[in-house]
Design an enzyme around this catalytic site. Structure first.
Site, PDB file in Angstrom:
ATOM      1  NE  ARG A 129      -3.617  -2.224   0.459  1.00 13.82           N
ATOM      2  CZ  ARG A 129      -4.899  -2.168   1.377  1.00 13.82           C
ATOM      3  NH1 ARG A 129      -5.266  -0.948   1.997  1.00 13.82           N
ATOM      4  NH2 ARG A 129      -5.694  -3.100   1.280  1.00 13.82           N
ATOM      5  CE  LYS A 162      -5.819  -4.119   4.417  1.00  9.51           C
ATOM      6  NZ  LYS A 162      -6.829  -3.281   5.311  1.00  9.51           N
TER       7      LYS A 162
HETATM    8 FE1  SRM Z   1      -8.430   0.517   7.118  1.00 13.81          FE
HETATM    9  C1  SRM Z   1     -10.417  -1.574   5.962  1.00 13.81           C
HETATM   10  C2  SRM Z   1     -10.384   3.025   5.853  1.00 13.81           C
HETATM   11  C3  SRM Z   1      -5.731   2.736   7.469  1.00 13.81           C
HETATM   12  C4  SRM Z   1      -6.810  -1.649   9.012  1.00 13.81           C
HETATM   13  N1  SRM Z   1     -10.167   0.806   5.826  1.00 13.81           N
HETATM   14  C5  SRM Z   1     -10.823  -0.593   5.733  1.00 13.81           C
HETATM   15  C6  SRM Z   1     -11.773   0.099   4.719  1.00 13.81           C
HETATM   16  C7  SRM Z   1     -11.383   0.104   3.224  1.00 13.81           C
HETATM   17  C8  SRM Z   1     -13.318  -0.691   4.767  1.00 13.81           C
HETATM   18  C9  SRM Z   1     -13.370  -1.849   3.848  1.00 13.81           C
HETATM   19  O1  SRM Z   1     -12.769  -2.871   3.676  1.00 13.81           O
HETATM   20  O2  SRM Z   1     -14.462  -1.894   2.985  1.00 13.81           O
HETATM   21  C10 SRM Z   1     -12.217   1.362   5.401  1.00 13.81           C
HETATM   22  C11 SRM Z   1     -12.853   2.555   4.120  1.00 13.81           C
HETATM   23  C12 SRM Z   1     -13.492   3.151   4.966  1.00 13.81           C
HETATM   24  C13 SRM Z   1     -14.064   4.502   4.183  1.00 13.81           C
HETATM   25  O3  SRM Z   1     -15.155   4.526   3.967  1.00 13.81           O
HETATM   26  O4  SRM Z   1     -13.129   5.337   3.713  1.00 13.81           O
HETATM   27  C14 SRM Z   1     -10.563   1.766   5.727  1.00 13.81           C
HETATM   28  N2  SRM Z   1      -8.069   2.492   6.857  1.00 13.81           N
HETATM   29  C15 SRM Z   1      -9.036   3.432   6.255  1.00 13.81           C
HETATM   30  C16 SRM Z   1      -8.639   4.777   6.478  1.00 13.81           C
HETATM   31  C17 SRM Z   1      -9.200   5.707   5.588  1.00 13.81           C
HETATM   32  C18 SRM Z   1      -8.948   5.238   7.985  1.00 13.81           C
HETATM   33  C19 SRM Z   1      -8.699   6.880   8.017  1.00 13.81           C
HETATM   34  O5  SRM Z   1      -9.698   7.039   8.494  1.00 13.81           O
HETATM   35  O6  SRM Z   1      -7.746   7.321   7.752  1.00 13.81           O
HETATM   36  C20 SRM Z   1      -7.083   4.634   6.476  1.00 13.81           C
HETATM   37  C21 SRM Z   1      -6.747   4.587   5.090  1.00 13.81           C
HETATM   38  C22 SRM Z   1      -5.205   4.305   5.054  1.00 13.81           C
HETATM   39  C23 SRM Z   1      -4.538   4.596   3.556  1.00 13.81           C
HETATM   40  O7  SRM Z   1      -4.619   5.567   3.117  1.00 13.81           O
HETATM   41  O8  SRM Z   1      -4.074   3.384   3.070  1.00 13.81           O
HETATM   42  C24 SRM Z   1      -7.018   3.172   6.913  1.00 13.81           C
HETATM   43  N3  SRM Z   1      -6.492   0.484   8.117  1.00 13.81           N
HETATM   44  C25 SRM Z   1      -5.514   1.592   8.408  1.00 13.81           C
HETATM   45  C26 SRM Z   1      -4.781   1.108   9.456  1.00 13.81           C
HETATM   46  C27 SRM Z   1      -3.968   2.166   9.939  1.00 13.81           C
HETATM   47  C28 SRM Z   1      -2.587   2.256   9.245  1.00 13.81           C
HETATM   48  O9  SRM Z   1      -2.147   1.370   8.344  1.00 13.81           O
HETATM   49  O10 SRM Z   1      -1.567   2.708   9.589  1.00 13.81           O
HETATM   50  C29 SRM Z   1      -5.030  -0.002   9.631  1.00 13.81           C
HETATM   51  C30 SRM Z   1      -4.353  -0.900  11.113  1.00 13.81           C
HETATM   52  C31 SRM Z   1      -3.095  -1.115  10.511  1.00 13.81           C
HETATM   53  C32 SRM Z   1      -2.967  -2.539   9.987  1.00 13.81           C
HETATM   54  O11 SRM Z   1      -3.376  -2.819   8.878  1.00 13.81           O
HETATM   55  O12 SRM Z   1      -2.842  -3.486  10.705  1.00 13.81           O
HETATM   56  C33 SRM Z   1      -6.222  -0.508   9.192  1.00 13.81           C
HETATM   57  N4  SRM Z   1      -8.589  -1.607   7.320  1.00 13.81           N
HETATM   58  C34 SRM Z   1      -7.587  -2.117   8.378  1.00 13.81           C
HETATM   59  C35 SRM Z   1      -8.353  -3.469   8.031  1.00 13.81           C
HETATM   60  C36 SRM Z   1      -7.752  -4.708   9.100  1.00 13.81           C
HETATM   61  C37 SRM Z   1      -6.481  -5.651   8.316  1.00 13.81           C
HETATM   62  C38 SRM Z   1      -6.324  -6.765   8.957  1.00 13.81           C
HETATM   63  O13 SRM Z   1      -5.085  -6.963   9.110  1.00 13.81           O
HETATM   64  O14 SRM Z   1      -7.065  -7.566   8.930  1.00 13.81           O
HETATM   65  C39 SRM Z   1      -9.369  -3.559   7.250  1.00 13.81           C
HETATM   66  C40 SRM Z   1     -10.253  -4.759   6.771  1.00 13.81           C
HETATM   67  C41 SRM Z   1      -9.570  -5.563   5.907  1.00 13.81           C
HETATM   68  O15 SRM Z   1      -8.555  -5.485   5.490  1.00 13.81           O
HETATM   69  O16 SRM Z   1     -10.098  -6.725   5.770  1.00 13.81           O
HETATM   70  C42 SRM Z   1      -9.587  -2.355   6.754  1.00 13.81           C
END
Ligand code: SRM
Ligand code: SF4
Length: 556
Positions: free
Chosen positions: A142, A209
């Protein structure tokens, strides 16, 4: 372990280089959605299909399809835009999306509410600005994040360049993005064989991811240890000596699934020289590609691969693949991870102003025309736009001569007042998106946290804690997008209006917190915090932070 590959594995392998039937799905006039397998593939192009969750019931009652639209996330290594790109983004957001620009916790931006017919025009508009969303989502590397503050170190530019180098190295070779969104002439099967040969991802991509962060001590504004790969820049005699490499960080858990856990990255060692640095990152990815769990997506991140293999075996495999050994990790110290709000100056004399953007939401309201103000600032062409992993914005690289012009605009549009008057706890807080667009949300986050903080601020004042550099983070579910597991106070949604309260992370992001109370409503949260703040006031040791205090004194 069940070895049956998850359905996503087949979708990836049979996708013809991430093309699937996306072209047909986009043309299908009967539905605002795309076919299910394409919903998985479109992520690799930086998009998610979503629906307006506030309107689900109403749509269902009327026997209408849910209100589908798409979220687009840009690939922006290190989180940097020119003023011209910001202006372009402003107009694209207004024309094709809800208008709000969301700065994410990974230093990029998202647009929400883009309808299917507007996807191609939006992507083409991004392309005219030299922006893309390739691999911003999906089972690939990513957005590579990097410490955001250019004033913090002479090394910033050199270290920052690695975000781009790593991002380019880890891009999928497929031309699908250019064909589907930008009308590039489709490749013939023979051309695909040659041009799309992808030694890193092959045709199966990664099991899950993959996230990489680069920190420049003493700042850990990227929460480097929460990433699959964390690179910590080591400065010696004023130059970049190389990086300490840590691997296996990841935060997500699933309520009720004890096999899932948050984990901080483990230190592997030190590496120097560009070729070797890139090789280490690359081979960590190939190990994850070859050894990661492809059956259970809940257990597929690198953290589980490392724990299954054992850290020593993982490291031995890495060194075998690299053909060299890592040196022992060099010493470094993180002292903080707050953004440096307001003005700062770097060693070249350039100025930077960090703007507080509550939960990363850039929009205009009647009382605060932030988005218009930022447009005016961008239009001066005197400023670069850098995003921070704390969802804020650094207006950067401003010449001394132009500073007063920027200051006038900051004042005129209320940006300086908004930044400088906000309380410390509010400025440091993070909330994920959650409702109304996130399909996984169990509880509110960005729409709710500001009002909760309004009730927490008086408690902090009551206990004399208003100047504490407290890190409070909220997410609408346990996936942890706002990194609540490394906060001093984490609120993690369990059901609508209910949160688990986690406490005890340290202020630098080097220790996970622990669950302290379950399923609290607002009154419950305030009661518990009041109590904890009271204990902190009377029991803290000199210089002790809140997270360290509760970690030392409260049973976990
Ligand atoms: Fe996230 C999924 C938003 C950073 C762990 N994340 C999602 C989704 C795409 C929901 C989905 O799968 O359909 C969310 C979209 C919401 C929306 O309507 O926009 C979403 N994640 C976000 C953001 C936008 C949060 C924010 O408010 O800033 C961040 C976007 C980051 C980027 O620009 O790439 C975001 N997500 C993170 C982080 C923090 C980080 O990376 O520093 C994490 C935790 C760290 C990690 O990955 O361990 C994170 N997101 C997840 C997960 C759990 C992953 C896992 O290991 O199981 C999901 C669900 C999944 O992947 O199945 C997820
Ligand atoms: Fe959605 Fe959960 Fe991530 Fe919040 S933490 S954006 S609710 S997936």
């Amino acid at each position: 372990m069940n070895n049956k590959p998850s359905p996503i594995e087949r979708i990836k392998e049979q996708s013809d280089g991430l093309r699937g039937s996306l072209d047909q799905s986009l043309r299908d006039p009967v539905t605002a959605a795309i076919a299910e397998p394409d919903q998985a593939l479109v992520k690799f192009h930086g998009m998610y299909q979503q629906d307006d969750r506030d309107r689900r019931e109403e749509r269902t009652a009327k026997k209408l399809e849910w209100l589908f639209s798409f979220m687009i996330r840009l690939r922006l290594p290190g989180g940097l835009l020119t003023g011209e790109q910001w202006s372009g983004l402003h107009h694209i957001a207004g024309q094709y999306s809800t208008g709000t620009i969301k700065i994410t916790t990974r230093q990029t931006v998202q647009l929400h509410g883009v309808i299917k017919s507007a996807l191609r025009p939006t992507m083409q508009a991004f392309d005219t600005l030299a922006l893309d969303s390739i691999a911003a989502c999906g089972d690939v590397n990513r957005n590579v994040v990097c410490s955001a503050n250019p004033a913090q170190s002479k090394l910033h530019e050199e270290v920052f360049a690695y975000a781009d180098k790593i991002s380019l190295m880890a891009l999928p070779k497929s031309r699908a993005y250019y064909e589907i969104w930008l009308n590039e002439e489709p490749l013939t099967p023979e051309e695909k064989q040659i041009q799309e040969k992808d030694p890193l991802y092959e045709n199966r991509y990664l099991p899950r991811k993959f996230k990489i962060a680069i920190a420049i001590p003493p700042d850990n504004d990227v929460d480097v240890l929460a990433n699959d790969v964390g690179l910590i820049a080591i400065e010696e005699d004023g130059r970049l000596a190389g990086f300490n490499v840590a691997a296996g960080g990841g935060l997500s858990t699933t309520h009720g699934n004890p096999s899932t856990y948050a984990r901080l990255a483990s230190m592997l060692g030190f590496v120097s020289g560009e070729e070797k640095i890139l090789k280490v990152v690359y081979e960590i990815m190939t190990i994850q590609r070859d050894f990661g769990n492809r059956s259970d997506r809940k257990l597929a991140r690198l953290k589980y691969t490392i724990d299954r293999m054992g850290l020593e075996a993982f490291k031995a495999e890495l060194e075998k693949r690299c053909g060299f050994s890592l040196e022992p990790a060099r010493s470094y110290a993180f002292t903080q991870r707050e953004d440096h709000f307001g003005w700062s100056v770097d060693h070249t004399g350039k100025w930077h102003y960090t703007v507080f953007v509550e939960n990363g939401l850039v929009k205009d309201t009647d009382r605060y025309p932030m988005k218009s103000g930022l447009l005016r600032i961008a239009e001066t062409h005197k400023v670069l736009f850098r995003f921070t992993c704390n969802q804020n914005l650094v207006l950067s690289d401003i010449d001394e001569y132009d500073r007063s012009l920027v200051q006038t605009l900051l004042d005129g549009y209320g940006l300086s007042a908004h930044t400088e008057k906000a309380s410390r706890v509010r400025r440091n807080a993070i909330a994920c998106v959650a409702f109304n667009t996130c399909p996984l949300a169990l509880a509110e986050a960005q729409r709710y946290l500001p009002s909760l903080i309004t009730r927490i601020e008086p408690l902090l004042e009551k206990h004399g804690m208003q100047d504490e550099p407290l890190h409070l983070r909220m997410t609408g579910c346990p996936n942890g997008c706002g990194r609540p597991y490394v906060a001093e106070i984490g609120l993690i949604g369990t059901a609508y209006g209910k949160y688990n309260l986690h406490i005890g992370g340290d202020k630098n992001g080097e220790r996970l917190n622990h669950k302290y109370r379950e399923n609290l409503d607002e009154e419950g949260i305030l009661l518990e915090l009041d109590n904890l703040f009271g204990q902190f006031r009377t029991g803290k040791q000199a210089g002790e932070g809140f997270g360290d205090f509760v970690f030392r004194t409260i049973q976990h």
